[in-house]
Design an enzyme around this catalytic site. Structure first.
Site: not given
Length: 327
Positions: A136-140
């Protein structure tokens, strides 16, 4: 050498649009089809209008089951549904940009084992994988801010995170909080402490530091800009800021897209690129980590192409030498 034949599912969304733009210019890949049932027969450039003059193709509602690689750009929870109703060659590699297969409990589906596709964490496994769960984007952004500490077993206290994402993070479907009149000159938080990316963040931290038992407190925010994620994280750290810099630089020494900067960061440094930049600042006993990415590139489609490159034995940066828009 024959180019990699690519199929894209869910072709009308933001992540698919970015993926198409990257692949049109990728020297070793070729788009075989772009699937969208709601747009079948329409010119792709009618939806992704910056492709006028670059791509003369239409969306289709049929698939080629023998493509070399399939990108799933569907809403979260829809990849399982799609793969349950469509069969592809056993030689077709799959990269899912949704969250269906990111967690350990979900990584095996119909005999297919999905590898979590964060290259800075799982590069060797990605290189030999046939199925990838793209992060995921936030996760990255958040993981790239935390993993060097976890790798050194230095995450011994709670972590506090405040991160802001652009409007494209919400996808193309309209809602009350995506209309221009609401988003413009506005700022808000959502899903406080419960964001769905926390599962994969905790999972990756524990992959490197199994003893991690503290809390990751995450406050996601909506910004009034189109793209990018600006994340600030802090936790207690006993060493100096130079100790932290050495730790991060060593961890990312071989990373192709993640860099440690000595200067304070701003989003224009990464928007329209596949880069992640990290900055470190020490205040008393706290280490402040700033991590920035483009949510649609390093946070989604760019990272997906990075994973494709690794899976097919290409140089990791192939097709990803992007120019940011600095001014």
């Amino acid at each position: 050498m024959k180019k990699i034949q690519v199929g894209i599912i869910g072709g009308a969304g933001y992540t698919a649009g970015e993926l198409i733009r990257l692949l049109v210019n990728h020297p070793e890949a070729e788009i075989d089809f772009v699937y969208s049932t709601s747009n079948a027969g329409n010119q792709i450039s009618k939806i992704h209008q910056d492709l006028v003059g670059s791509l003369y193709r239409v969306f289709t509602d049929t698939v080629n089951p023998n493509v070399d690689v399939l990108f799933l750009c569907l809403g979260h929870g829809n990849s399982v549904k799609f793969l349950s109703s469509h069969t592809f060659s056993e030689n077709t590699k799959i990269i899912d940009l949704g969250n269906d297969f990111r967690l350990e409990a979900d990584k095996v589906f119909e005999g297919k084992t999905f590898v979590y596709g964060l290259p800075e964490l799982n590069k060797t496994a990605i290189e030999s994988a046939n199925y990838i769960a793209n992060p995921g984007c936030f996760a990255t952004a958040i993981q790239l801010g935390l993993l060097p500490l976890a790798d050194a077993n230095f995450l011994q206290n709670d972590v506090y995170i405040n991160a802001v994402t652009g409007a494209t993070g919400a996808g193309t479907s309209l809602s009350a909080t995506t209309h221009y009149t609401w988003r413009d000159n506005n700022f808000s938080y959502y899903k406080p402490f419960t964001h769905q990316h926390l599962g994969e963040i905790n999972q990756s931290v524990k992959q490197l530091q199994d003893s991690f038992a503290s809390e990751i407190n995450f406050m996601p925010n909506r910004g009034n800009f189109s793209r990018g994620i600006f994340a600030t994280l802090y936790t207690k750290f006993e060493g100096t800021v130079d100790d932290a810099k050495n730790l991060y630089q060593n961890f990312y020494d071989s990373a192709k897209f993640t860099f440690v900067s000595d200067d304070f960061l701003h989003l224009k440094q990464v928007v329209n690129t596949n880069k992640c930049l990290v900055h470190l600042h020490k205040h008393e006993d706290k280490l402040l980590i700033t991590s920035i990415i483009d949510n649609l590139l390093k946070g989604a489609s760019g990272q997906a192409v990075q994973n494709m490159n690794l899976m097919f034995g290409l140089e990791e940066t192939t097709g990803l030498g992007l120019k940011g828009t600095y001014f």
